[in-house]
Write a protein that holds these residues in place. Structure first.
Motif, PDB file in Angstrom:
ATOM      1  N   PHE A 257       0.845  -1.199   0.000  1.00 39.75           N
ATOM      2  CA  PHE A 257       0.000   0.000   0.000  1.00 39.75           C
ATOM      3  C   PHE A 257       0.880   1.249   0.000  1.00 39.75           C
ATOM      4  O   PHE A 257       1.798   1.356   0.814  1.00 39.75           O
ATOM      5  N   ILE A 258       0.579   2.179  -0.920  1.00 41.78           N
ATOM      6  CA  ILE A 258       1.250   3.478  -0.862  1.00 41.78           C
ATOM      7  C   ILE A 258       0.212   4.586  -1.021  1.00 41.78           C
ATOM      8  O   ILE A 258      -0.888   4.379  -1.537  1.00 41.78           O
ATOM      9  N   ASN A 259       0.619   5.755  -0.610  1.00 43.02           N
ATOM     10  CA  ASN A 259      -0.208   6.945  -0.633  1.00 43.02           C
ATOM     11  C   ASN A 259      -0.409   7.445  -2.077  1.00 43.02           C
ATOM     12  O   ASN A 259       0.445   7.247  -2.935  1.00 43.02           O
ATOM     13  N   ASN A 260      -1.534   8.109  -2.337  1.00 41.78           N
ATOM     14  CA  ASN A 260      -1.864   8.595  -3.677  1.00 41.78           C
ATOM     15  C   ASN A 260      -0.805   9.558  -4.222  1.00 41.78           C
ATOM     16  O   ASN A 260      -0.416   9.482  -5.391  1.00 41.78           O
TER      17      ASN A 260
ATOM     18  N   LYS B 103       1.637  -6.753  -5.547  1.00 46.90           N
ATOM     19  CA  LYS B 103       0.628  -5.958  -6.252  1.00 46.90           C
ATOM     20  C   LYS B 103       0.398  -4.665  -5.472  1.00 46.90           C
ATOM     21  O   LYS B 103       0.387  -4.681  -4.241  1.00 46.90           O
ATOM     22  N   LEU B 104       0.199  -3.574  -6.201  1.00 43.57           N
ATOM     23  CA  LEU B 104       0.076  -2.269  -5.551  1.00 43.57           C
ATOM     24  C   LEU B 104      -1.384  -1.909  -5.272  1.00 43.57           C
ATOM     25  O   LEU B 104      -2.258  -2.161  -6.096  1.00 43.57           O
TER      26      LEU B 104
ATOM     27  N   LYS C 225       4.462   7.583 -10.706  1.00 39.37           N
ATOM     28  CA  LYS C 225       3.694   7.164 -11.892  1.00 39.37           C
ATOM     29  C   LYS C 225       3.260   5.691 -11.782  1.00 39.37           C
ATOM     30  O   LYS C 225       3.387   4.902 -12.715  1.00 39.37           O
ATOM     31  N   LEU C 226       2.769   5.346 -10.611  1.00 40.89           N
ATOM     32  CA  LEU C 226       2.265   3.987 -10.393  1.00 40.89           C
ATOM     33  C   LEU C 226       0.757   4.045 -10.246  1.00 40.89           C
ATOM     34  O   LEU C 226       0.206   5.044  -9.789  1.00 40.89           O
TER      35      LEU C 226
ATOM     36  N   ASP D 225      -0.804  -2.312 -10.237  1.00 43.89           N
ATOM     37  CA  ASP D 225       0.517  -2.495 -10.855  1.00 43.89           C
ATOM     38  C   ASP D 225       1.302  -3.530 -10.064  1.00 43.89           C
ATOM     39  O   ASP D 225       1.189  -3.599  -8.836  1.00 43.89           O
ATOM     40  N   LYS D 226       2.115  -4.287 -10.776  1.00 44.08           N
ATOM     41  CA  LYS D 226       3.071  -5.140 -10.062  1.00 44.08           C
ATOM     42  C   LYS D 226       4.288  -4.287  -9.752  1.00 44.08           C
ATOM     43  O   LYS D 226       4.849  -3.648 -10.662  1.00 44.08           O
ATOM     44  N   VAL D 227       4.679  -4.250  -8.496  1.00 42.97           N
ATOM     45  CA  VAL D 227       5.807  -3.400  -8.127  1.00 42.97           C
ATOM     46  C   VAL D 227       6.900  -4.228  -7.454  1.00 42.97           C
ATOM     47  O   VAL D 227       6.637  -5.292  -6.891  1.00 42.97           O
ATOM     48  N   ARG D 228       8.093  -3.688  -7.552  1.00 45.03           N
ATOM     49  CA  ARG D 228       9.260  -4.343  -6.950  1.00 45.03           C
ATOM     50  C   ARG D 228       9.686  -3.517  -5.744  1.00 45.03           C
ATOM     51  O   ARG D 228       9.903  -2.309  -5.863  1.00 45.03           O
TER      52      ARG D 228
END
Ligand code: SF4
Length: 671
Positions: A584-587, A613-614, A594-595, A599-602
């Motif tokens: 989880f990340i903030n907007n 997964k984001l 630019k996510l 999205d699949k994130v590393r």
């Protein structure tokens, strides 16, 4: 359940959890047909959490390991069943090889954690301890810094009774999320709010508890001490402190005052912790005026390199306001007194050696004595220890690893031999809570499934062979007992000494509090050397860990309501709720990077990387990346990213420092 053939058994959930719930287990024809919360349990009162209701599925899970299994050869994925006789022979031969070659027994690594918190497993601990000095990881993983904060401030780690909280008018939940991790206490918190009390949550993340609270103070992670100092500054400047109590029962006030005059301002506090001066002032004022006011320190807030000192400063709030001795006031953390009473009763008394207890971060590259035999029970180090890639290297160098478990955990998969262990439905045991202080007997409801055996039985089989070889002299008594005899042998003397409940009564059922477990400090007698509360001394504020250029985001891997570390996630109903592992990340951060959602994130740093997964969520602050503790099904553990850092405190009450799990920094990119 009205079928007259159905028998009802009292069980106690053995998971590492505040609640230690009472369970009613319904058995028909040797099989469990249903479970429910035991309405007679004074604290949990018939309610289980969502994990608890899956315990039956967990026990009858088709993936359960029901035979001893040996790996075809090291590194291979092929396993075959072997008999218990052969499995025990393999372990005994390894021990014999160590003994006969004159090597130190420190080449035996024994790891028993809190996969279950029952007492029966002490039989295995006693057996391995009887071999001579062995190697263990010294560190408690989760709680040592906060425990030391209480130990140094009050002289012991002790909570008021959880039900005393109902007398509170004002609760600050500081760095904890009981809506997910302590649902029964959350029920009491809701009652407090319904009765007109106010609930404040201090947490960087908008957890379910924060969403429920009247006020959520979003603090920068690791800066809790700065916020508490700002509150104390306000309390002092506005003469809201308890002069009489401080004069008579608090040590270190003069030094504290000098520090305030020279180092602390509300501006500094606000800038450091990210909370406005208005909020700091409001918090301080309300804490002092809406009495009785209590603070509950969660485990999360102390998992920092400065976590112990931060919690000591928070403890000072309860001291200088005199709240610590008031029913409905006080400061809650955890309380191991009941648990320790039981646990100590099971410790083997004849041993006169000292084990080699090592720092968790030095596991790989152990100097001097390499590990020939590792025996892991009630633990999953390949998922729960920090810096998993380093832990892997450690196990790569172990000659023979044995894991006792129900499932193919990450550690079991890495082992040479797996021993299938009985679930808590399939063995007798005693359990004590580290929160509500009730102890009770968990009665064996059914026979162990397949060829699984309880921990006592595994210890007994080992002892029979080792005794014949003259290796475990001190445990000569073990082969002649059964699990219930073992429990009685160790607990009867304790219960007779405490003379509150007779052993023969407790095994009939019910839940009991042991005498001598006082709750609040109405008597104002503290177990510190001076008999007074001790305030922290200089340097009073230890700065929080800051991000590095390459790894700018703090990783916080927290507990969800549906998982418990690496446990439960292989249960289908839990999987349906939990979905795939997410980060989880903030907007704002998502826009900057630019996510977008899904999205699949590393996530990566010096220790490792994971792909997840984001999900974009404004419950997470901009500088934080949040996820939940991962599990067996994900095939990775988020702890592979956790940097090898220890908390500042832990040695005083626990012997070793804890792990600063929440001071890990990572980077993130699209995978
Ligand atoms: S995990 Fe905790 S809340 Fe859930 S059933 Fe077990 S003891 Fe109760």
């Amino acid at each position: 359940m009205s079928n007259k053939n159905v028998q009802i058994f009292q069980n106690i959930c053995p998971h590492n959890c505040y609640s230690s719930c009472g369970i009613r287990t319904y058995v028909n024809n040797g099989a469990i047909v249903d479970i429910e919360g035991d309405p007679n349990h004074p604290f949990t009162q018939g309610r289980l959490c969502s994990k608890g209701y899956t315990l039956l599925k967990k026990s009858y899970n088709p993936e359960r390991i029901l035979n001893p299994m040996i790996r075809a050869k090291k590194g291979s994925n092929q396993w075959r069943n072997i008999s218990w006789k052969k499995a025990i022979d393999l372990i005994v031969n390894k021990i014999l090889e160590i003994k006969e070659s004159g090597q130190s027994t420190e080449s035996i690594f024994f790891d028993m954690r809190t996969g279950n918190i029952g007492m029966l497993q002490q039989a295995l601990a006693n057996l391995f301890n009887s071999l001579g000095p062995i190697t263990k990881v010294g560190n408690g993983l989760c709680d040592p810094a906060g425990a030391d904060a209480h130990f140094y401030t009050f002289g012991e780690v002790r909570n008021a009774d959880p039900s005393d909280m109902l007398n509170s008018q004002y609760i600050i939940i500081w760095g904890g999320n009981p809506a997910a991790t302590s649902i029964h206490q959350m029920t009491l918190i809701k009652q407090i709010k319904q009765n007109g009390g106010k609930i404040v949550v201090i947490d960087p993340i908008q957890t379910a508890t924060a969403a429920y609270a009247d006020t959520h103070i979003k603090i920068k992670p690791g800066t809790d001490g700065a916020l508490a100092l700002g509150m104390i500054k306000y309390i002092y400047d506005h003469d809201l402190w308890d002069r009489e109590f401080v004069t008579n029962h608090v040590l270190g006030w003069e030094e504290f005052l000098h520090y305030f005059e020279t180092e602390v301002s509300l501006e500094w506090s606000s800038k450091t912790c990210g909370v406005s001066i208005e909020q700091i002032s409001m918090l301080a004022r309300e804490y002092c005026t809406k009495k009785p006011s209590a603070i509950w320190q969660g485990l999360g807030g102390q998992r920092h390199i400065n976590g112990g000192q931060n919690y000591r400063i928070i403890n000072s709030l309860a001291a200088i306001t005199g709240n610590i001795t008031v029913i409905g006031g006080g400061i809650y953390y955890i309380d191991f007194r009941s648990y320790n009473l039981l646990n100590n009763a099971f410790k083997h008394v004849n041993l006169n050696h000292t084990d080699r207890c090592i720092n968790i971060n030095n596991l790989n590259g152990l100097m001097g004595i390499p590990i020939k035999l590792a025996f892991i029970t009630s633990s999953n180090p390949m998922a729960q220890y920090p810096n998993i890639n380093m832990i892997k290297k450690f196990f790569d160098n172990v000659e023979f690893t044995v894991t006792v478990d129900h499932f193919f955990t990450e550690t079991a998969k890495f082992s040479d031999l797996i021993l299938p262990v009985a679930t808590f439905f399939e063995k007798p045991d005693f359990l004590a809570s580290y929160w509500h202080k009730y102890i009770g007997y968990s009665k064996q409801a059914i026979k162990p499934l397949g060829e699984s055996k309880n921990e006592f039985e595994i210890a007994r089989l080992l002892a029979i062979e080792l005794n014949e070889l003259g290796i475990t002299e001190p445990l000569k008594y073990l082969p002649d007992l059964n699990a219930d005899d073992f429990l009685a042998r160790h607990l009867k003397p304790l219960l007779a000494r405490l003379s509150e409940v007779d052993y023969s009564d407790i095994i009939k059922g019910g839940y009991y509090k042991l005498t001598g477990i006082n709750t609040t400090w109405e008597d104002k007698k503290f177990k510190t050397p001076s008999g007074k509360i001790v305030l922290p001394s200089n340097p009073i504020y230890l700065p929080e860990r800051k991000p590095k250029n390459n790894y700018p985001y703090r990783l916080i891997a927290t507990h969800s309501e549906v998982s418990l570390n690496s446990q439960f996630s292989n249960i289908d109903v839990i999987q349906n709720i939990a979905e795939s592992p997410k980060v989880f990340i903030n907007n704002k951060l998502a826009l900057y990077l630019k996510l977008k959602n899904s999205d699949k994130v590393r996530l990566y740093n010096n220790c490792g990387e994971v792909i997840m997964k984001l999900e974009i969520s404004d419950s997470v602050p901009e500088e934080v990346i949040m996820c939940y503790q991962s599990n067996q099904k994900d095939n990775f553990s988020i702890n592979c990213l956790v940097e090898p850092l220890l908390t500042d405190l832990g040695e005083g009450s626990r012997g070793f420092k804890g792990v600063a799990y929440h001071d890990t920094f990572v980077n993130i990119s699209k995978a």
